[in-house]
Design a protein around this motif. Structure first.
Motif, mmCIF file in Angstrom:
data_model
loop_
_atom_site.group_PDB
_atom_site.id
_atom_site.type_symbol
_atom_site.label_atom_id
_atom_site.label_comp_id
_atom_site.label_asym_id
_atom_site.label_seq_id
_atom_site.Cartn_x
_atom_site.Cartn_y
_atom_site.Cartn_z
ATOM 1 N N THR A 80 0.979 -1.202 0.088
ATOM 2 C CA THR A 80 -0.072 -0.034 0.070
ATOM 3 C C THR A 80 0.833 1.238 0.085
ATOM 4 O O THR A 80 1.942 1.117 0.176
ATOM 5 C CB THR A 80 -0.986 -0.008 1.069
ATOM 6 N N THR B 117 2.148 6.383 7.104
ATOM 7 C CA THR B 117 2.414 5.700 8.604
ATOM 8 C C THR B 117 1.898 6.618 9.329
ATOM 9 O O THR B 117 1.055 6.031 10.169
ATOM 10 C CB THR B 117 3.846 5.291 8.847
ATOM 11 N N ASN C 171 3.082 -0.304 14.692
ATOM 12 C CA ASN C 171 4.073 -0.235 13.687
ATOM 13 C C ASN C 171 4.838 -1.462 13.529
ATOM 14 O O ASN C 171 5.393 -2.191 14.398
ATOM 15 C CB ASN C 171 4.800 0.780 13.871
ATOM 16 N N GLU D 267 5.368 0.282 8.395
ATOM 17 C CA GLU D 267 3.970 0.329 8.107
ATOM 18 C C GLU D 267 2.992 0.461 9.263
ATOM 19 O O GLU D 267 3.308 -0.341 10.317
ATOM 20 C CB GLU D 267 3.519 -0.820 7.235
ATOM 21 N N ARG D 268 2.185 1.393 9.350
ATOM 22 C CA ARG D 268 1.179 1.263 10.624
ATOM 23 C C ARG D 268 -0.036 0.363 10.216
ATOM 24 O O ARG D 268 -0.762 0.351 9.041
ATOM 25 C CB ARG D 268 0.621 2.813 10.638
ATOM 26 N N VAL D 269 -0.400 -0.564 11.018
ATOM 27 C CA VAL D 269 -1.343 -1.653 10.828
ATOM 28 C C VAL D 269 -2.080 -1.776 11.834
ATOM 29 O O VAL D 269 -2.033 -1.427 12.958
ATOM 30 C CB VAL D 269 -0.453 -3.052 10.426
ATOM 31 N N TYR E 233 -4.358 -5.518 8.678
ATOM 32 C CA TYR E 233 -4.292 -4.713 7.490
ATOM 33 C C TYR E 233 -3.771 -3.293 7.637
ATOM 34 O O TYR E 233 -3.473 -3.015 8.800
ATOM 35 C CB TYR E 233 -6.125 -4.235 7.480
ATOM 36 N N ASN E 234 -3.614 -2.505 6.436
ATOM 37 C CA ASN E 234 -3.106 -1.082 6.695
ATOM 38 C C ASN E 234 -4.069 -0.270 7.597
ATOM 39 O O ASN E 234 -5.359 -0.403 7.359
ATOM 40 C CB ASN E 234 -3.159 -0.537 5.358
ATOM 41 N N THR F 263 -6.035 2.854 5.663
ATOM 42 C CA THR F 263 -6.936 2.350 4.433
ATOM 43 C C THR F 263 -7.652 1.135 4.543
ATOM 44 O O THR F 263 -8.690 0.903 3.842
ATOM 45 C CB THR F 263 -5.927 2.455 3.137
ATOM 46 N N VAL G 75 -2.800 -6.898 4.179
ATOM 47 C CA VAL G 75 -1.523 -7.114 4.297
ATOM 48 C C VAL G 75 -1.520 -8.694 4.357
ATOM 49 O O VAL G 75 -0.777 -9.292 3.703
ATOM 50 C CB VAL G 75 -0.734 -6.400 5.736
#
Length: 756
Positions: free
Chosen positions: A39, A43, A345, A353-355, A368-369, A372, A376
């Motif tokens: 994506t 972040t 993170n 990535e922030r998830v 998931y992200n 958005t 993932v």
């Protein structure tokens, strides 16, 4: 000039994309596999325009100020006094037995304590709250709800914790109220019905509250239980004065009679019955939603049942939907997404990535992200056995796990040192037999009184020879692969807590509290608490001493728990004397003991409740004097003292009226327990009629459930009822065989409160 124009176009496109997310236009459900989906989301996102900035965490590192320790629900403590080298020196420093302090408090414990400024705030079943000095164990104050008499009629009486903010402690009650208490003395500040701001959110319509609320930046977030009863799921926000913070609730599913709920109010669900998660970097709220209803009757709600079994992202300040992802479409096994979401993170392919991540009752894990919702990792299986063929009306189907399995309310933990998400799973199985006429039965039902669609009890039966067990597993968030896993003797219900010293803690249904290495899964310390555990550890520090606190006593829906209501607290150099292990019957099926049959006696949706079907003149229109095809007490129903029996009495004679009552001897009087007789006219239930009654088996002893019609009890129309000690296991003796009535096979979809 061309480069500057290009930059403006890119920025404008980005603004449009974020705006579409905010309006929910791009919200969707996706499929996928276990491959990373790149994506381009940032972040870190700035606070949305018009939204006030909030402090990340008002609590100190010594506190455990909210359900998950922090608002991202990662259940990770930065404390390091207890480490891998000295964890073997942990011992119990004090224990608070709530049932001994107040005998009105039911046994069973699923509370997740919070700690603020050295004071523990913890709940019990029936919505009691205690404030306890976290260093000495001294009880500072106790709140006793005024509705305990009403609560005695509730099958589900669990409460899993409170929220703290603005100098107040916030409690959600079984009868759908929010109560705020003065944190200094426990006095009631306010008591507000949830239905004031959420239309129809009442206990009479099937809603209840068992979860801990979350209070962030003086905004209180709540959901509710009730999916199994056809309610409409919601999330609502309040200010700390309990006035609404949103203009209206966020409803997870459409109104009755609309969309996929076209069949009416018995079709519903999608409740959010576990705590919300908040990302302090974006002020986004993440909730989970539970199964659709009727839980085992997908024909009543064909299609994917959108936003059930899902993760939903909302705007904290407005409740507006940003995105949603469904983990299981058209659920027919009770596999809710109920575990609280984690937000953190991680690094994927060298990129930060922030998830968000979540595990489901199906036993699968998703990531998931966070901004958005783009997948993932998806459908990462955490169970040894994961098979669930489609249900077939009139046929028995065995599925793995049961609706009590996988990841129920059991929260996970994110360990940033390893980048592992660690879960405690329930490895369970159940046999389900879908009714052939479920739709017809529900035509006469209303919200709060939904037939769940099964012919073999409310939540199925345990396969013969199967014994539920548990596991603890770690998932590498950078690869989506299981890094390690170990097996536990009993199902995992209470979840995991980790620390910055590389330790993980989890309790089990066999009474063991264990500490393990988060990198390898090696168990480093085990302490037998003496009672089943169905709650997660809380870690805090007072006066330079680090403590581990955990509620013990368990739940009747798993490992034969519901046996105590105690808070155990541990520290280094505490008392190393361990308790005798709790009785777990059966550890496997003993010789001569069989599993539960498909008819006559089964567990009910409510805890400590059995459903008994008593059929007079079974399959004999001529009116033979028998009950369930047996005579003269040859069928024996064994019930633990204090349990409730929901009795369905059917008179299959086409010639005569009939009725039954529980008495000290066949055909005798008076009725042994309040309500233990068929209601209605004196001449009894008409030919081919049905009646219902329920009662609490409050006194041990031998009784008879027999016909009250003249001469029929003497002719043999009675069964034996034996009320056993409260720690006994329900059993049915039929045709000389003893059937153990499993109380671990079902446990509700969670939305009803029992999964719970």
């Amino acid at each position: 000039m061309g480069r500057r124009l290009g930059l403006w176009i890119i920025l404008a496109a980005g603004i449009v994309f974020v705006a579409l997310l905010a309006t929910g236009v791009l919200s969707k459900s996706t499929g996928g596999n276990s491959k990373a989906i790149p994506t381009a989301a940032q972040t870190i996102v700035t606070t949305p325009e018009g939204s006030p900035a909030l402090a990340d965490n008002p609590f100190g590192p010594d506190d455990w100020g909210t359900y998950g320790g922090s608002f991202d629900e990662t259940r990770h403590s930065t404390l390091t006094q207890i480490n891998q080298q000295n964890v073997g020196e942990l011992g119990r420093v004090f224990a608070i037995n709530f049932h001994q302090l107040d005998r009105a408090i039911p046994e069973g414990q699923e509370s997740f304590p919070i700690v603020v400024n050295g004071i523990i705030y913890v709940t019990t079943s029936n919505d009691y709250v205690f404030a306890i000095d976290g260093g000495s164990g001294h009880v500072l104050w106790q709140y006793r709800p005024s509705s305990t008499g009403v609560y005695s009629d509730y099958g589900v009486n669990t409460n899993r914790g409170v929220a703290y903010c603005d100098g107040k402690v916030f409690l959600l009650t079984l009868d759908m109220h929010i109560v705020s208490l003065d944190a200094s003395n426990g006095n009631v500040v306010q008591d507000v019905p949830i239905s004031n701001a959420v239309p129809g959110a009442t206990a009479a319509l099937g809603y209840s509250e068992t979860a801990a609320p979350i209070c962030y930046g003086n905004i209180l977030l709540i959901g509710a239980s009730g999916s199994d009863y056809g309610v409409r799921g919601f999330v609502m926000a309040y200010h700390t004065d309990l006035t609404p913070a949103w203009s209206s609730p966020y409803w997870t599913i459409p109104p009755a009679d609309e969309g996929w709920r076209a069949a009416g109010s018995v079709v519903g669900g999608g409740t959010s019955w576990n705590p919300a998660t908040i990302d302090p970097e974006t002020n986004m709220v993440y909730i989970t939603t539970s199964n659709p209803s009727p839980i085992f009757d997908p024909q009543a709600r064909p299609g994917p049942d959108p936003r059930t079994d899902a993760v939903v992202a909302l705007n904290l300040f407005t409740g507006r939907q940003i995105w949603w992802q469904q983990q299981l479409a058209g659920d027919q096994w009770g596999y809710s997404t109920s575990q609280p979401v984690l937000v953190f993170n991680t690094v994927i392919g060298g990129r930060r990535e922030r998830v968000v991540s979540v595990g489901t009752k199906e036993g699968e894990w998703f990531m998931y992200n966070a901004l958005t919702g783009a997948p993932v990792w998806q459908h990462v299986n955490l169970l040894n056995q994961n098979e669930h063929p489609a249900l077939k009306p009139g046929q028995s189907v065995t599925v793995y796990p049961s609706s009590l399995g996988g990841l129920n309310y059991s929260p996970s933990s994110y360990d940033p040192g390893t980048r592992y998400v660690i879960n405690s799973e329930a490895e369970t199985a159940v046999t389900l037999q879908e009714k052939t006429n479920a739709a017809a039965l529900n035509k006469a039902k209303v919200q709060g009184d939904v037939d769940n669609g099964l012919a073999n009890g409310s939540f199925g039966t345990t396969p013969i020879g199967w014994h539920n067990y548990g596991s603890v597993s770690a998932i590498n968030t950078s690869t989506g692969a299981v890094a390690w896993k170990f097996i536990t003797a009993e199902p995992g219900r209470g979840g995991v807590t980790t620390t910055a010293s590389g330790l993980g803690f989890a309790g089990g249904g066999n009474g063991d509290l264990q500490a393990f290495d988060t990198k390898t899964g090696n168990v480093l310390w085990t302490f037998q608490t003496g009672y089943q555990i169905a709650a997660g550890p809380t870690i805090y520090e007072v006066h330079g001493v680090e403590y581990v606190a955990i509620a013990i006593g368990g739940t009747a829906t798993s490992s034969y728990g519901g046996t105590a209501s105690i808070l155990d607290v541990f520290a280094l150099h505490g008392n190393a004397n361990q308790s005798p292990a709790p009785q777990l019957r059966p550890r496997g099926l003993a010789p001569g003991v069989y599993d539960q049959p498909l008819e006559f006696l089964s567990t009910a949706p409510a805890s400590h409740t059995l459903e008994l079907t008593a059929v007079a003149s079974l399959n004999d229109a001529a009116g033979d004097p028998d009950i369930d095809g047996t005579k003269k007490g040859s069928m024996i129903v064994r019930v633990p003292s204090g349990w409730t029996l929901d009795v369905t009495f059917a008179n299959q004679s086409s010639r005569n009226a009939d009725s039954v009552a529980v008495t000290s001897r066949p055909g005798g009087s008076p009725v042994a327990f309040s309500g233990a007789a068929t209601p209605g006219p004196a001449n009894g239930v008409p030919a081919s009629g049905v009646a219902y009654f329920h009662f609490k088996a409050s006194r041990s002893g031998d009784y008879a459930l027999s016909s009250t019609a003249p001469g029929r009890a003497t002719a043999g129309e009675w069964i034996r009822l034996e009320v056993m000690p409260s720690n006994a296991v329900p059993e049915l003796v039929l045709d000389g065989k003893t059937y153990v009535v499993s109380i671990t096979s079902g446990g509700g979809g969670g939305g009803g409160g029992l999964g719970q």
